[in-house]
Write a protein that holds these residues in place. Structure first.
Motif, PDB file in Angstrom:
ATOM      1  N   ALA A   1      19.626   2.372 -56.077  1.00  0.00           N
ATOM      2  CA  ALA A   1      21.005   1.927 -56.328  1.00  0.00           C
ATOM      3  C   ALA A   1      21.130   0.432 -56.056  1.00  0.00           C
ATOM      4  CB  ALA A   1      21.975   2.717 -55.466  1.00  0.00           C
ATOM      5  N   ALA A   2      20.556  -0.010 -54.932  1.00  0.00           N
ATOM      6  CA  ALA A   2      20.638  -1.432 -54.561  1.00  0.00           C
ATOM      7  C   ALA A   2      19.961  -2.297 -55.629  1.00  0.00           C
ATOM      8  CB  ALA A   2      19.986  -1.654 -53.200  1.00  0.00           C
ATOM      9  N   LEU A   3      18.808  -1.836 -56.123  1.00  0.00           N
ATOM     10  CA  LEU A   3      18.096  -2.599 -57.158  1.00  0.00           C
ATOM     11  C   LEU A   3      18.928  -2.631 -58.454  1.00  0.00           C
ATOM     12  CD1 LEU A   3      14.385  -1.423 -56.636  1.00  0.00           C
ATOM     13  CD2 LEU A   3      15.562  -3.344 -55.572  1.00  0.00           C
ATOM     14  N   SER A   4      19.604  -1.520 -58.747  1.00  0.00           N
ATOM     15  CA  SER A   4      20.454  -1.477 -59.951  1.00  0.00           C
ATOM     16  C   SER A   4      21.633  -2.430 -59.839  1.00  0.00           C
ATOM     17  CB  SER A   4      20.997  -0.063 -60.181  1.00  0.00           C
ATOM     18  OG  SER A   4      19.942   0.831 -60.367  1.00  0.00           O
ATOM     19  N   LEU A   5      22.090  -2.657 -58.617  1.00  0.00           N
ATOM     20  CA  LEU A   5      23.250  -3.547 -58.408  1.00  0.00           C
ATOM     21  C   LEU A   5      22.855  -5.024 -58.417  1.00  0.00           C
ATOM     22  CD1 LEU A   5      25.128  -1.573 -55.587  1.00  0.00           C
ATOM     23  CD2 LEU A   5      25.840  -1.817 -57.967  1.00  0.00           C
ATOM     24  N   GLY A   6      21.570  -5.291 -58.491  1.00  0.00           N
ATOM     25  CA  GLY A   6      21.144  -6.697 -58.578  1.00  0.00           C
ATOM     26  C   GLY A   6      20.360  -7.191 -57.377  1.00  0.00           C
ATOM     27  N   ALA A   7      20.175  -6.324 -56.388  1.00  0.00           N
ATOM     28  CA  ALA A   7      19.342  -6.724 -55.234  1.00  0.00           C
ATOM     29  C   ALA A   7      17.869  -6.576 -55.622  1.00  0.00           C
ATOM     30  CB  ALA A   7      19.652  -5.855 -54.024  1.00  0.00           C
ATOM     31  N   ALA A   8      17.004  -7.259 -54.865  1.00  0.00           N
ATOM     32  CA  ALA A   8      15.561  -7.117 -55.104  1.00  0.00           C
ATOM     33  C   ALA A   8      14.900  -6.337 -53.978  1.00  0.00           C
ATOM     34  CB  ALA A   8      14.918  -8.486 -55.262  1.00  0.00           C
ATOM     35  N   GLY A   9      15.711  -5.947 -52.961  1.00  0.00           N
ATOM     36  CA  GLY A   9      15.167  -5.184 -51.852  1.00  0.00           C
ATOM     37  C   GLY A   9      16.284  -4.673 -50.960  1.00  0.00           C
ATOM     38  N   VAL A  10      15.898  -3.939 -49.913  1.00  0.00           N
ATOM     39  CA  VAL A  10      16.903  -3.416 -48.975  1.00  0.00           C
ATOM     40  C   VAL A  10      16.520  -3.738 -47.533  1.00  0.00           C
ATOM     41  CG1 VAL A  10      17.657  -1.534 -50.484  1.00  0.00           C
ATOM     42  CG2 VAL A  10      15.786  -1.122 -48.853  1.00  0.00           C
ATOM     43  N   GLN A  11      17.541  -3.807 -46.708  1.00  0.00           N
ATOM     44  CA  GLN A  11      17.345  -3.926 -45.253  1.00  0.00           C
ATOM     45  C   GLN A  11      18.022  -2.709 -44.620  1.00  0.00           C
ATOM     46  OE1 GLN A  11      17.795  -7.623 -42.951  1.00  0.00           O
ATOM     47  NE2 GLN A  11      19.563  -6.712 -41.946  1.00  0.00           N
ATOM     48  N   MET A  12      17.312  -2.087 -43.670  1.00  0.00           N
ATOM     49  CA  MET A  12      17.883  -0.896 -43.021  1.00  0.00           C
ATOM     50  C   MET A  12      17.837  -1.035 -41.501  1.00  0.00           C
ATOM     51  SD  MET A  12      16.296   2.229 -45.267  1.00  0.00           S
ATOM     52  CE  MET A  12      14.696   2.160 -44.505  1.00  0.00           C
ATOM     53  N   GLY A  13      18.865  -0.477 -40.864  1.00  0.00           N
ATOM     54  CA  GLY A  13      18.893  -0.391 -39.409  1.00  0.00           C
ATOM     55  C   GLY A  13      18.905   1.060 -38.976  1.00  0.00           C
ATOM     56  N   THR A  14      19.996   1.754 -39.300  1.00  0.00           N
ATOM     57  CA  THR A  14      20.197   3.135 -38.844  1.00  0.00           C
ATOM     58  C   THR A  14      19.000   4.035 -39.164  1.00  0.00           C
ATOM     59  OG1 THR A  14      22.570   2.836 -39.181  1.00  0.00           O
ATOM     60  CG2 THR A  14      21.781   5.106 -38.999  1.00  0.00           C
ATOM     61  N   ARG A  15      18.499   3.976 -40.417  1.00  0.00           N
ATOM     62  CA  ARG A  15      17.406   4.883 -40.824  1.00  0.00           C
ATOM     63  C   ARG A  15      16.151   4.642 -39.971  1.00  0.00           C
ATOM     64  NH1 ARG A  15      15.539   9.757 -42.647  1.00  0.00           N
ATOM     65  NH2 ARG A  15      14.825   9.445 -40.540  1.00  0.00           N
ATOM     66  N   PHE A  16      15.898   3.387 -39.594  1.00  0.00           N
ATOM     67  CA  PHE A  16      14.692   3.098 -38.814  1.00  0.00           C
ATOM     68  C   PHE A  16      14.812   3.541 -37.351  1.00  0.00           C
ATOM     69  CE2 PHE A  16      13.293  -0.219 -42.054  1.00  0.00           C
ATOM     70  CZ  PHE A  16      12.160   0.500 -42.433  1.00  0.00           C
ATOM     71  N   ILE A  17      16.045   3.769 -36.875  1.00  0.00           N
ATOM     72  CA  ILE A  17      16.175   4.263 -35.493  1.00  0.00           C
ATOM     73  C   ILE A  17      15.588   5.674 -35.388  1.00  0.00           C
ATOM     74  CG2 ILE A  17      17.831   4.970 -33.700  1.00  0.00           C
ATOM     75  CD1 ILE A  17      19.618   2.680 -34.769  1.00  0.00           C
ATOM     76  N   ALA A  18      15.951   6.514 -36.376  1.00  0.00           N
ATOM     77  CA  ALA A  18      15.463   7.901 -36.350  1.00  0.00           C
ATOM     78  C   ALA A  18      14.074   7.983 -36.976  1.00  0.00           C
ATOM     79  CB  ALA A  18      16.452   8.812 -37.064  1.00  0.00           C
ATOM     80  N   THR A  19      13.117   7.293 -36.355  1.00  0.00           N
ATOM     81  CA  THR A  19      11.704   7.393 -36.757  1.00  0.00           C
ATOM     82  C   THR A  19      10.883   7.653 -35.497  1.00  0.00           C
ATOM     83  OG1 THR A  19      11.414   4.988 -36.495  1.00  0.00           O
ATOM     84  CG2 THR A  19      11.898   5.786 -38.726  1.00  0.00           C
ATOM     85  N   GLN A  20       9.667   8.129 -35.694  1.00  0.00           N
ATOM     86  CA  GLN A  20       8.789   8.413 -34.548  1.00  0.00           C
ATOM     87  C   GLN A  20       8.563   7.168 -33.696  1.00  0.00           C
ATOM     88  OE1 GLN A  20       7.357  11.391 -33.680  1.00  0.00           O
ATOM     89  NE2 GLN A  20       8.502  12.369 -35.317  1.00  0.00           N
ATOM     90  N   GLU A  21       8.439   6.013 -34.352  1.00  0.00           N
ATOM     91  CA  GLU A  21       8.077   4.792 -33.622  1.00  0.00           C
ATOM     92  C   GLU A  21       9.275   4.124 -32.945  1.00  0.00           C
ATOM     93  OE1 GLU A  21       7.227   5.529 -36.693  1.00  0.00           O
ATOM     94  OE2 GLU A  21       5.120   5.076 -37.087  1.00  0.00           O
ATOM     95  N   GLY A  22      10.476   4.468 -33.341  1.00  0.00           N
ATOM     96  CA  GLY A  22      11.670   3.837 -32.756  1.00  0.00           C
ATOM     97  C   GLY A  22      11.730   4.108 -31.255  1.00  0.00           C
ATOM     98  N   ALA A  23      11.853   3.044 -30.461  1.00  0.00           N
ATOM     99  CA  ALA A  23      11.811   3.209 -28.999  1.00  0.00           C
ATOM    100  C   ALA A  23      13.201   3.495 -28.438  1.00  0.00           C
ATOM    101  CB  ALA A  23      11.246   1.947 -28.365  1.00  0.00           C
ATOM    102  N   PHE A  24      13.951   4.280 -29.158  1.00  0.00           N
ATOM    103  CA  PHE A  24      15.312   4.600 -28.723  1.00  0.00           C
ATOM    104  C   PHE A  24      15.289   5.952 -28.024  1.00  0.00           C
ATOM    105  CE2 PHE A  24      15.183   2.050 -32.531  1.00  0.00           C
ATOM    106  CZ  PHE A  24      16.006   0.993 -32.219  1.00  0.00           C
ATOM    107  N   HIS A  25      16.362   6.248 -27.275  1.00  0.00           N
ATOM    108  CA  HIS A  25      16.394   7.535 -26.573  1.00  0.00           C
ATOM    109  C   HIS A  25      16.362   8.675 -27.593  1.00  0.00           C
ATOM    110  CE1 HIS A  25      17.576  10.720 -23.820  1.00  0.00           C
ATOM    111  NE2 HIS A  25      17.170   9.895 -22.862  1.00  0.00           N
ATOM    112  N   GLU A  26      15.602   9.731 -27.242  1.00  0.00           N
ATOM    113  CA  GLU A  26      15.462  10.849 -28.191  1.00  0.00           C
ATOM    114  C   GLU A  26      16.821  11.438 -28.567  1.00  0.00           C
ATOM    115  OE1 GLU A  26      12.825  11.849 -30.009  1.00  0.00           O
ATOM    116  OE2 GLU A  26      11.845  10.106 -29.094  1.00  0.00           O
ATOM    117  N   SER A  27      17.773  11.449 -27.609  1.00  0.00           N
ATOM    118  CA  SER A  27      19.067  12.045 -27.973  1.00  0.00           C
ATOM    119  C   SER A  27      19.882  11.151 -28.914  1.00  0.00           C
ATOM    120  CB  SER A  27      19.890  12.471 -26.756  1.00  0.00           C
ATOM    121  OG  SER A  27      19.616  11.711 -25.666  1.00  0.00           O
ATOM    122  N   TYR A  28      19.584   9.843 -28.932  1.00  0.00           N
ATOM    123  CA  TYR A  28      20.208   8.947 -29.924  1.00  0.00           C
ATOM    124  C   TYR A  28      19.691   9.343 -31.313  1.00  0.00           C
ATOM    125  CZ  TYR A  28      21.343   4.195 -31.903  1.00  0.00           C
ATOM    126  OH  TYR A  28      21.817   3.129 -32.621  1.00  0.00           O
TER     127      TYR A  28
END
Ligand SMILES: Cc1cc2nc3c(=O)[nH]c(=O)nc-3n(C[C@H](O)[C@H](O)[C@H](O)COP(=O)(O)O)c2cc1C
Length: 315
Positions: free
Chosen positions: A181-208
């Motif tokens: 969708a972002a590429l269709s709107l004219g962007a050439a890439g995306v930046q993410m915050g929320t999605r990267f928190i819920a990853t195995q490597e994210g050093a955030f609290h498991e309950s977060y």
């Protein structure tokens, strides 16, 4: 060739948003290792802590990564720049303030400058000041947001039309459909915050992480609107307390004191949702697993390609 990948020397046009104070070296390195762009967020860290974070990230990856400097948050722009020159960090991401006075210094040293903005006017100003890439962040995003409240859907095409340099979309992207969708709107890439928190490597609290996975589409809230200090949080007991404070008209200084990085750390790192807050974007409702960063990026690229194909069949 994707201009973002070319300028940043990365394989996939997927960037980690800076997450000051709470993100860590293994997550940044994992994103770069997976072919995206990992980003260190310096937040309110001290010069020593900033240097340690750079050194530790370099120990985990040889791939390029960026340093995010939130200009109105840190008093250590000069010190950070010094470390970046010393350790040859190739990309700086300037956010939360006017980047114009700082851009020439980074450019002189051959550093690629990315500026985070939330309006067409600020995108044009950053381009005129010499920025190489614009990250246009919509109101769906986690954490501190602009008072303009423009959504990603409306912001990206307008910014893409207004500037010549490549645009990256941020706010509300969590899978390959969002990337397409972002590429269709004219962007050439995306930046993410929320999605990267819920990853195995994210050093955030498991309950977060778990809270993000369990969140429904309606579970984020905006605090601080009354004070012109907008922040998107997950609805928790602490977020309710901030909203109640605001409704009863507490002084802005109390709001500022209760939303410092100390309260952020309590929520994000300690998993204490009564005495601390957690940032979350509106995309939290879409998340339903905690993949590795590599799995996530591979999946997004595949979904984006499939998304384009199936969308094309509708027209
Ligand atoms: C925990 C957290 C901390 C953040 N801290 C910063 C920061 O220090 N500097 C910044 O420019 N953006 C910060 N952001 C915003 C992200 O860099 C990114 O642009 C945003 O999360 C994108 O929206 P999304 O959450 O919908 O993916 C933060 C986001 C999160 C989730």
């Amino acid at each position: 060739m994707n201009p973002i990948c070319q300028l940043l020397n990365i394989q996939y046009p997927i960037l980690q948003g800076g997450m000051g104070n709470v993100s860590n070296a293994p997550l940044t390195a994992a994103i770069s290792e997976a072919g995206g762009l990992g980003t260190i967020g310096i937040g309110t860290l001290s010069p020593n802590e900033i240097e340690q974070l750079i050194v530790s990230t370099k120990e985990h990856t040889d791939k390029p990564f960026a340093v995010n400097i939130p200009l109105s948050v840190t008093p250590y722009v000069k010190e950070t720049a010094k470390y970046m020159f010393h350790y040859q960090i190739p990309i700086v991401v300037l956010s939360a303030g006017n980047p114009a006075p700082y851009i020439p210094k980074f450019k002189e040293k051959g550093i690629t400058v990315v500026c985070v903005i939330a309006s067409v006017k600020h995108a044009q100003k950053a381009e005129q000041a010499g920025a190489d890439i614009i990250v246009a962040e919509g109101y769906e995003a986690a954490g501190i947001n602009a008072t303009e409240e423009s959504t990603t859907m409306t912001l990206i095409p307008q910014v893409a039309d207004a500037v010549e340099i490549p645009v990256v979309a941020a706010g509300g992207i969590g899978d390959g459909r969002g990337l397409a969708a972002a590429l269709s709107l004219g962007a050439a890439g995306v930046q993410m915050g929320t999605r990267f928190i819920a990853t195995q490597e994210g050093a955030f609290h498991e309950s977060y992480k778990q809270k993000l996975v369990e969140a429904a589409d309606t579970e984020t809230t905006i605090v601080g609107r009354k004070y012109g200090k907008i922040r998107r949080l997950l609805k928790t007991a602490y977020a309710e307390e901030l909203l109640n404070d605001e409704a009863t008209g507490v002084d802005i200084q109390i709001f500022i004191n209760k939303t410092t990085e100390e309260y952020h750390r309590r929520g994000a790192i300690e998993g204490n949702f009564i005495e601390g807050f957690i940032n979350s974007g509106q995309i939290a409702g879409l998340l339903n697993d905690i993949p590795t960063v590599d799995e996530l990026i591979q999946r997004m690229m595949k979904e984006a390609k499939e998304g384009f194909k199936s969308a094309a069949s509708f027209i």
